[in-house]
Design a protein around this motif. Structure first.
Motif, short mmCIF file in Angstrom:
data_model
loop_
_atom_site.label_atom_id
_atom_site.label_comp_id
_atom_site.label_asym_id
_atom_site.label_seq_id
_atom_site.Cartn_x
_atom_site.Cartn_y
_atom_site.Cartn_z
N GLU A 4 53.06 78.01 54.12
CA GLU A 4 54.37 78.61 53.83
C GLU A 4 55.43 77.50 53.83
N PHE A 5 56.44 77.67 53.00
CA PHE A 5 57.58 76.76 53.01
C PHE A 5 58.80 77.50 52.49
N ASP A 6 59.94 76.98 52.82
CA ASP A 6 61.22 77.48 52.33
C ASP A 6 62.12 76.26 52.21
N ARG A 14 66.65 78.33 46.83
CA ARG A 14 65.57 78.18 47.81
C ARG A 14 64.24 78.53 47.13
N ASP A 52 59.96 79.08 47.74
CA ASP A 52 58.95 79.35 48.76
C ASP A 52 57.56 79.41 48.14
N ARG A 53 56.58 79.80 48.95
CA ARG A 53 55.19 79.78 48.55
C ARG A 53 54.90 80.66 47.32
#
Length: 181
Positions: free
Chosen positions: A44-46, A56, A58-59
């Motif tokens: 996961e990332f943001d 932003r 994300d995944r």
């Protein structure tokens, strides 16, 4: 007398064992370090977009089609070396290449893309290694092949060359594209 001779051989034995370990270690290729993430969902990332700090990412970005997630930085000579190949791969093979700008200065990264072209559909911006740690990044360039379900299928350490593309990465990309058709 016999015990002192045996004791004298202990340092020699230790030296020989250490020399053998060193010799073995020098034969290893650091590019062949297996990633514990291969076969698992991408972390996961943001993170903000490199181009637009307000956007932003994300995944979810990784879902739906095969992606190359390319870790790069403007200060990285090997990243510049592989840049033309990434442009060619994106253009000629229609592969979605997602940039992962790592430990870099935003202005320098954007300047590099203006000067050399932009192979990336979008670039994540991770100046403080916020997400890089979760991805197991320890240097640039590194490239991950992520399948349409967001599973990491391969990690390549070092620059992508035409040989690396044809022999290692393209077969994996084609395999997961065919499954998704």
């Amino acid at each position: 007398m016999k015990g002192s001779k045996t004791r004298a051989l202990i340092p020699l034995g230790i030296f020989l064992v250490l020399a053998a370990l060193l010799f073995y270690g020098l034969q290893l290729d650091p590019r062949k370090v297996p990633s514990p993430l291969v076969g698992k969902p991408a972390p996961e990332f943001d993170l903000p977009s490199l181009r637009d700090p307000q956007q932003r990412l994300d995944r979810e970005l990784l879902l739906g089609e095969v992606s190359l997630v390319n870790v790069w930085a403007s200060w990285c000579p090997s990243c510049r070396q592989e840049h033309a190949e990434l442009l060619r791969i994106a253009r000629e093979h229609g592969v979605r290449v997602i940039g992962f700008n790592w430990k870099d200065d935003r202005a320098s990264a954007l300047l590099m893309l203006r000067q050399y072209g932009n192979p990336y559909t979008v670039s994540l911006y991770d100046p403080d290694n916020e997400a890089g740690i979760d991805w197991g990044v320890y240097g640039a360039p590194e490239t991950f092949v992520v399948d349409p379900e967001g599973i990491i299928r391969h990690k390549e350490i070092g620059p992508i060359t035409p040989e690396v593309w044809e022999e290692k990465i393209r077969p994996i990309v084609e395999q997961y594209r065919a499954r998704n058709s």
